[in-house]
Design a protein around this motif. Structure first.
Motif, PDB file in Angstrom:
ATOM      1  N   LEU A   1       0.830  -1.202   0.000  1.00 46.26           N
ATOM      2  CA  LEU A   1       0.000   0.000   0.000  1.00 46.26           C
ATOM      3  C   LEU A   1       0.866   1.255   0.000  1.00 46.26           C
ATOM      4  N   GLY A   2       1.979   1.219   0.742  1.00 46.75           N
ATOM      5  CA  GLY A   2       2.879   2.366   0.761  1.00 46.75           C
ATOM      6  C   GLY A   2       3.486   2.638  -0.600  1.00 46.75           C
ATOM      7  N   ILE A   3       3.908   1.575  -1.294  1.00 44.31           N
ATOM      8  CA  ILE A   3       4.470   1.748  -2.636  1.00 44.31           C
ATOM      9  C   ILE A   3       3.414   2.318  -3.580  1.00 44.31           C
ATOM     10  N   ALA A   4       2.190   1.792  -3.503  1.00 45.93           N
ATOM     11  CA  ALA A   4       1.113   2.299  -4.355  1.00 45.93           C
ATOM     12  C   ALA A   4       0.840   3.776  -4.073  1.00 45.93           C
ATOM     13  N   LEU A   5       0.828   4.142  -2.796  1.00 42.52           N
ATOM     14  CA  LEU A   5       0.590   5.546  -2.445  1.00 42.52           C
ATOM     15  C   LEU A   5       1.725   6.434  -2.930  1.00 42.52           C
ATOM     16  N   MET A   6       2.972   5.972  -2.796  1.00 46.10           N
ATOM     17  CA  MET A   6       4.108   6.767  -3.253  1.00 46.10           C
ATOM     18  C   MET A   6       4.076   6.947  -4.768  1.00 46.10           C
ATOM     19  N   LEU A   7       3.743   5.900  -5.501  1.00 49.49           N
ATOM     20  CA  LEU A   7       3.674   6.015  -6.959  1.00 49.49           C
ATOM     21  C   LEU A   7       2.555   6.958  -7.378  1.00 49.49           C
ATOM     22  N   GLY A   8       1.419   6.860  -6.688  1.00 48.76           N
ATOM     23  CA  GLY A   8       0.319   7.773  -6.993  1.00 48.76           C
ATOM     24  C   GLY A   8       0.645   9.199  -6.638  1.00 48.76           C
ATOM     25  N   ALA A   9       1.269   9.396  -5.465  1.00 46.70           N
ATOM     26  CA  ALA A   9       1.648  10.747  -5.056  1.00 46.70           C
ATOM     27  C   ALA A   9       2.724  11.304  -5.978  1.00 46.70           C
ATOM     28  N   GLY A  10       3.652  10.436  -6.409  1.00 44.91           N
ATOM     29  CA  GLY A  10       4.691  10.892  -7.331  1.00 44.91           C
ATOM     30  C   GLY A  10       4.106  11.359  -8.653  1.00 44.91           C
ATOM     31  N   ALA A  11       3.074  10.649  -9.127  1.00 41.51           N
ATOM     32  CA  ALA A  11       2.419  11.073 -10.371  1.00 41.51           C
ATOM     33  C   ALA A  11       1.760  12.445 -10.212  1.00 41.51           C
ATOM     34  N   VAL A  12       1.175  12.676  -9.039  1.00 40.13           N
ATOM     35  CA  VAL A  12       0.564  13.984  -8.771  1.00 40.13           C
ATOM     36  C   VAL A  12       1.623  15.087  -8.765  1.00 40.13           C
TER      37      VAL A  12
ATOM     38  N   LEU B   1      -2.215   7.483  10.190  1.00 39.93           N
ATOM     39  CA  LEU B   1      -1.826   8.871   9.941  1.00 39.93           C
ATOM     40  C   LEU B   1      -0.307   9.070   9.893  1.00 39.93           C
ATOM     41  N   PRO B   2       0.488   8.412  10.739  1.00 35.36           N
ATOM     42  CA  PRO B   2       1.945   8.583  10.596  1.00 35.36           C
ATOM     43  C   PRO B   2       2.451   8.112   9.232  1.00 35.36           C
ATOM     44  N   TYR B   3       1.864   7.054   8.701  1.00 36.40           N
ATOM     45  CA  TYR B   3       2.261   6.546   7.373  1.00 36.40           C
ATOM     46  C   TYR B   3       1.948   7.581   6.300  1.00 36.40           C
ATOM     47  N   PHE B   4       0.750   8.151   6.367  1.00 35.75           N
ATOM     48  CA  PHE B   4       0.386   9.195   5.409  1.00 35.75           C
ATOM     49  C   PHE B   4       1.298  10.410   5.541  1.00 35.75           C
TER      50      PHE B   4
ATOM     51  N   ALA C   1       3.719  11.904   2.724  1.00 35.18           N
ATOM     52  CA  ALA C   1       3.618  13.321   2.344  1.00 35.18           C
ATOM     53  C   ALA C   1       4.983  14.009   2.419  1.00 35.18           C
ATOM     54  N   LEU C   2       5.765  13.680   3.435  1.00 38.45           N
ATOM     55  CA  LEU C   2       7.099  14.281   3.577  1.00 38.45           C
ATOM     56  C   LEU C   2       8.007  13.859   2.424  1.00 38.45           C
ATOM     57  N   MET C   3       8.007  12.585   2.081  1.00 37.55           N
ATOM     58  CA  MET C   3       8.855  12.111   0.993  1.00 37.55           C
ATOM     59  C   MET C   3       8.391  12.669  -0.348  1.00 37.55           C
ATOM     60  N   THR C   4       7.091  12.799  -0.513  1.00 39.39           N
ATOM     61  CA  THR C   4       6.564  13.338  -1.767  1.00 39.39           C
ATOM     62  C   THR C   4       6.921  14.812  -1.929  1.00 39.39           C
ATOM     63  N   SER C   5       6.735  15.587  -0.864  1.00 42.78           N
ATOM     64  CA  SER C   5       7.028  17.021  -0.937  1.00 42.78           C
ATOM     65  C   SER C   5       8.512  17.284  -1.152  1.00 42.78           C
ATOM     66  N   ALA C   6       9.368  16.361  -0.678  1.00 44.57           N
ATOM     67  CA  ALA C   6      10.818  16.514  -0.869  1.00 44.57           C
ATOM     68  C   ALA C   6      11.276  15.992  -2.225  1.00 44.57           C
ATOM     69  N   ALA C   7      10.339  15.467  -3.032  1.00 44.10           N
ATOM     70  CA  ALA C   7      10.655  14.944  -4.368  1.00 44.10           C
ATOM     71  C   ALA C   7      11.779  13.914  -4.306  1.00 44.10           C
ATOM     72  N   VAL C   8      11.695  13.007  -3.354  1.00 41.32           N
ATOM     73  CA  VAL C   8      12.708  11.960  -3.197  1.00 41.32           C
ATOM     74  C   VAL C   8      12.558  10.951  -4.332  1.00 41.32           C
ATOM     75  N   PRO C   9      13.647  10.619  -5.049  1.00 36.83           N
ATOM     76  CA  PRO C   9      13.541   9.636  -6.143  1.00 36.83           C
ATOM     77  C   PRO C   9      13.263   8.239  -5.613  1.00 36.83           C
ATOM     78  N   ALA C  10      12.772   7.373  -6.499  1.00 35.53           N
ATOM     79  CA  ALA C  10      12.393   6.020  -6.099  1.00 35.53           C
ATOM     80  C   ALA C  10      13.579   5.239  -5.550  1.00 35.53           C
ATOM     81  N   SER C  11      14.776   5.511  -6.050  1.00 36.48           N
ATOM     82  CA  SER C  11      15.962   4.805  -5.560  1.00 36.48           C
ATOM     83  C   SER C  11      16.242   5.114  -4.099  1.00 36.48           C
ATOM     84  N   GLN C  12      15.653   6.189  -3.569  1.00 37.01           N
ATOM     85  CA  GLN C  12      15.827   6.552  -2.161  1.00 37.01           C
ATOM     86  C   GLN C  12      14.589   6.267  -1.335  1.00 37.01           C
ATOM     87  N   TRP C  13      13.395   6.564  -1.887  1.00 36.50           N
ATOM     88  CA  TRP C  13      12.209   6.376  -1.047  1.00 36.50           C
ATOM     89  C   TRP C  13      11.839   4.908  -0.891  1.00 36.50           C
TER      90      TRP C  13
END
Length: 240
Positions: A52-63, A132-135, A139-151
């Motif tokens: 679920l975390g990977i799916a959320l990160m990929l979706g957030a990254g697309a946004v 909520l901590p997961y979200f 959100a922190l990783m998405t806002s920092a534009a962390v690449p997939a190789s790091q997140w």
């Protein structure tokens, strides 16, 4: 990377204090043959939470790729700040629950190891809305534009921290099971009594993380604008 890893892993520690998951583990530890069942249960939690975390990160990254700098707009930051402050205020000022006198817990009916794994996955999916901590970490990783190789490794470490407490209980049971049975029952009762209060603390900490991120990004934008202003002024003066 380090600047984003510290708050994300801090949220992982907060998220790992999950009374509902620990109560289930402590309940099963009082039953014979608990170790293989619980390892299957914890594996189900890890698979579901990480997926679920990977799916959320990929979706957030697309946004982020689509809207780009719009996510750093003052209106968006103000909305994030409002959400963070609301969560923080609710976690701090919400009425504390009364402790229930009844400690009765219905026995879960599951099959073998596969059934326990499916149980862990199902509980994780159902309770995702309370993560909520997961979200906040996503959100922190998405806002920092962390690449997939790091997140991706950071998300894996987050999930390993998340399942560390139940794994520790299983290890303690394997090593000192007979001597700890009484303590397991005591811990389960305490966790059941304080589950909602612990949840309020989790909500407050997640709100604090969102609030701090919004404020730091806004101050960073202000600092960049102030640094760019003298350069623009000197350039205009030179052209004049």
């Amino acid at each position: 990377m380090n600047s984003i890893a510290i708050p994300v892993l801090g949220l992982a520690v907060v998220d790992s204090i999950n009374p509902s998951a620990l109560v289930v583990v402590l309940w099963w530890l009082a039953r014979p043959g608990a170790t293989p069942r619980l390892l299957s249960y914890i594996t189900g939690i890890l698979v579901a939470y990480l997926s679920l975390g990977i799916a959320l990160m990929l979706g957030a990254g697309a946004v982020v790729r689509r809207f780009g700098d719009s996510l750093d707009h003052p209106v968006v930051l103000a909305l994030q700040l409002a959400i963070g402050l609301s969560l923080l205020a609710y976690g701090v000022f919400a009425p504390k629950p009364k402790v229930a006198a009844d400690d009765h817990q219905r026995e879960p009916r599951v099959g073998g190891l596969l059934g326990m794994m499916l149980l862990g996955m199902t509980i994780t999916v159902v309770e995702l809305t309370t993560a909520l901590p997961y979200f906040a970490a996503i959100a922190l990783m998405t806002s920092a534009a962390v690449p997939a190789s790091q997140w991706l490794p950071l998300l894996l470490i987050y999930n390993l921290i998340f399942i560390a407490p139940p794994l520790l209980l299983v290890a303690l049971n394997a090593a000192f099971g007979r001597h700890l049975q009484g303590r397991f029952v005591h811990w389960r009762v305490r966790l059941q009594a304080g589950a909602r209060e612990a949840g309020l603390w989790v909500i407050a900490i997640a709100g604090f993380a969102l609030t701090g991120d919004a404020v730091s990004r806004y101050l960073g934008q202000r600092a960049q604008a102030e640094q760019a202003l003298p350069a623009a002024t000197s350039s205009a003066t030179a052209q004049g």
